[in-house]
Motif scaffolding. Structure first.
Motif, PDB file in Angstrom:
ATOM      1  N   ASP A 139       0.831  -1.210   0.000  1.00 15.19           N
ATOM      2  CA  ASP A 139       0.000   0.000   0.000  1.00 15.19           C
ATOM      3  C   ASP A 139       0.866   1.261   0.000  1.00 15.19           C
ATOM      4  O   ASP A 139       1.902   1.320   0.679  1.00 15.19           O
ATOM      5  CB  ASP A 139      -0.888  -0.029   1.249  1.00 15.19           C
ATOM      6  N   LYS A 140       0.437   2.275  -0.767  1.00 18.98           N
ATOM      7  CA  LYS A 140       1.208   3.516  -0.916  1.00 18.98           C
ATOM      8  C   LYS A 140       1.460   4.185   0.429  1.00 18.98           C
ATOM      9  O   LYS A 140       2.559   4.679   0.701  1.00 18.98           O
ATOM     10  CB  LYS A 140       0.442   4.470  -1.840  1.00 18.98           C
ATOM     11  N   GLU A 141       0.465   4.229   1.273  1.00 18.52           N
ATOM     12  CA  GLU A 141       0.646   4.874   2.584  1.00 18.52           C
ATOM     13  C   GLU A 141       1.692   4.137   3.420  1.00 18.52           C
ATOM     14  O   GLU A 141       2.504   4.765   4.109  1.00 18.52           O
ATOM     15  CB  GLU A 141      -0.688   4.923   3.326  1.00 18.52           C
ATOM     16  N   ASP A 142       1.695   2.800   3.355  1.00 16.94           N
ATOM     17  CA  ASP A 142       2.699   2.033   4.091  1.00 16.94           C
ATOM     18  C   ASP A 142       4.097   2.283   3.530  1.00 16.94           C
ATOM     19  O   ASP A 142       5.080   2.348   4.290  1.00 16.94           O
ATOM     20  CB  ASP A 142       2.376   0.536   4.029  1.00 16.94           C
ATOM     21  N   GLN A 172       1.772  -8.113   3.025  1.00 20.01           N
ATOM     22  CA  GLN A 172       1.253  -7.719   1.718  1.00 20.01           C
ATOM     23  C   GLN A 172       2.103  -8.303   0.587  1.00 20.01           C
ATOM     24  O   GLN A 172       1.591  -8.670  -0.469  1.00 20.01           O
ATOM     25  CB  GLN A 172       1.218  -6.192   1.607  1.00 20.01           C
TER      26      GLN A 172
END
Length: 565
Positions: A139-142, A172
């Motif tokens: 995920d981009k935020e991660d 992920q």
């Protein structure tokens, strides 16, 4: 493989499992720890053992077995006991991402430096898995949060949540949960306690553990090691599934340290069987659960010494470990009751006490019971027997504790002697000489009594000890010539002091230790009588001394008494 005279090398200072297996080193097989963890462990497992009993090497072994990035090293286990269970454990063999943290790096003397080093350790794990958290699978935020961890100004909040974040990224990417190994988790707390930033470190370690171990859906399981089970600070708050294994527990007892058959195998391999009794007296004596355990660190060092020199004597290889600080604290801050117990322990006695499994560094000055618990869980005392189980009464169990072996006894003695010598240096030698010359027997004896009473003794109350003590206190005065055990008259005087000019003074001192039911003044008079009866002043007279001062000095344990004429 590099051999030493056809034999595997002793692994001194090596803690990497692959290095031992590939490098031709002697290895004591502890691989069944893997089997026991998978069959009997919980999601979060705390294993407490004394320092240098193989925790770090075991962690390295666990990493190579479980880590999905170490598949090319799966062969390392082919000759070990765990290989018999490959089929059963196939779902875990190199199938999970592994995060390994060693918090021993945080022994830095200040919170800022300790936090920096922990941050560095965590970043190394992020570097290892950079390809993971930079991947589009994550995920981009991660990914952005992972970048924040790598920044030099990453603060406590960012680092406190970093392990949980990395676990999420790994799940992920790989589709499986992460295994976490945290080694020496209490080292930062020990250092913080001794360096004055305890509360700050407790707060940070708590936030790190709560995030990584309590509220982490991407966690498969964790193993945490240290010396102490610390719970008062709520470091493990909310970990209802925390399975704690201390040295009182039966589980895992054979996997940290050497069992006796393992010691015998090692000695036979190197042709050192004749040294077994020495090794047993020096390095045996530990009891983990119901298993007799030897100190592996010290045995390896001694075996290595013996290979080079078969006549080498055993020595205390473990004395420089960090936990020695608590013995220093015990010696320096002990009251009369504690001094008496330590003296009893050193003379092969015991202390009867409850054991507090959750003792913390902050508890050490609260009671003596906490000190004995701390010394037990850090390896400086062992259970001799269970005095009271409490099974039928509901009371807390009561234990008899003793010093495990000669290595640990020598550690106590070394630290006590350091403390004793510090007090010796504080005695004013000029005042001692002034008292001697003025025939002030009480003034001479008083500072010696004070020294003895302020210290913890491990000597056997022999005349030789007291003789050496007083000789040392009087040594180093350039205006006096000192003769010890000098033949004169009809025997040997204990101590003679000659001022450089025979027109000045000569001092003859005879020492006695009180016999049974003898008072110190009686023993001192007996010593003075011996000087006269045996003409111990004959040499002084022959050298032209006319002013000869005679002292009878007696000792009754920690009391010095002197008489003169």
């Amino acid at each position: 493989m590099i051999l030493n005279n056809g034999k595997k090398r002793i692994p001194i200072g090596y803690e990497d499992f692959k290095q031992l297996m590939d490098g031709g080193f002697y290895y004591v097989d502890k691989s069944m720890l893997i089997y026991e963890l998978l069959h009997n462990g919980g999601q979060n497992n705390l294993i407490t053992r004394p320092r240098r009993f193989g925790k770090t090497l075991n962690f390295s072994m666990l990493k190579y077995f479980f880590d999905i990035t170490e598949k090319e090293n799966a062969y390392l286990f082919d000759s070990l006991k765990i290989s018999e269970h490959y089929d059963e454990l196939a779902m875990y063999r190199n199938t999970h991402p592994v995060i390994t943290l060693s918090l021993k790096c945080a022994k830095q003397g200040s919170y800022a430096r300790a936090f920096y080093n922990i941050k560095y350790e965590i970043r190394e794990q992020f570097k290892k898995y950079r390809y993971v958290w930079e991947s589009d699978r994550v995920d981009k935020e991660d990914r952005d949060n992972a970048e924040a961890v790598m920044k030099s100004d990453a603060d406590e909040e960012v680092i406190g949540n970093s392990i949980k974040l990395l676990c999420s990224c790994l799940k992920q990417y790989y589709g499986v949960n992460t295994i976490i190994f945290i080694d020496e988790y209490d080292v930062p707390l020990e250092d913080a306690y001794s360096s004055g930033y305890y509360d700050e470190m407790v707060r940070f370690i708590r936030s790190l553990f709560e995030s990584a171990l309590k509220t982490n859906p991407a966690l498969e399981f964790s193993v945490i090691t240290g010396c102490l089970r610390i719970s008062k600070e709520s470091i493990f708050t909310g970990l209802n599934n925390l399975k704690t294994n201390t040295i009182l527990s039966v589980k895992y007892s054979e996997f940290f340290g050497f069992e006796e058959y393992e010691v015998l195998d090692l000695l036979r391999y190197y042709g050192l069987e004749n040294k077994f009794e020495d090794i047993k007296r020096w390095y045996d004596g530990y009891l983990f659960g119901n298993t007799e355990i030897y100190n592996p660190w010290s045995i390896m060092y001694y075996a290595d010494d013996l290979i080079s020199n078969p006549d080498e004597f055993p020595k205390a290889n473990w004395i420089n470990t960090s936990s020695n600080n608590i013995i220093r604290t015990l010696v320096e801050q002990s009251d009369d009751e504690t001094k008496e117990i330590v003296e009893r322990l050193i003379h092969d006695g015991s202390v009867i006490t409850h054991l507090k499994e959750t003792v913390t560094y902050g508890d050490l000055t609260d009671s003596n019971e906490n000190i004995w618990s701390f010394l037990f869980f850090t390896g400086y005392l062992k259970v001799q027997e269970v005095v009271q189980t409490g099974e039928e009464t509901g009371d807390t169990a009561l234990y008899s504790l003793v010093i495990p072996n000669l290595e640990i006894k020598s550690c106590y003695k070394d630290i006590i002697m350091q403390y004793f010598n510090k007090y010796k240096r504080e005695i004013n030698k000029d005042e001692l000489y002034k008292a001697l010359l003025s025939r002030d027997a009480a003034g001479f004896a008083a500072p010696i009594t004070k020294l003895l009473k302020s210290s913890i003794s491990f000597y056997d109350n022999t005349e030789a000890f007291y003789h050496g003590l007083v000789s040392g206190l009087l040594a180093g005065n350039i205006y006096y010539e000192i003769k010890s055990n000098r033949e004169t008259g009809d025997g040997r005087s204990d101590l003679s002091l000659y001022q450089r000019d025979s027109a000045q003074n000569a001092i003859i001192i005879e020492f006695k230790v009180c016999c049974d039911n003898e008072n110190a003044d009686e023993a001192a008079k007996r010593a003075l009588k011996q000087i006269n009866d045996m003409d111990y002043d004959a040499e002084a007279k022959s050298r032209g001394y006319r002013n000869i001062i005679k002292y009878g000095v007696a000792f009754n344990n920690k009391v010095c008494f002197a008489v003169t004429e």
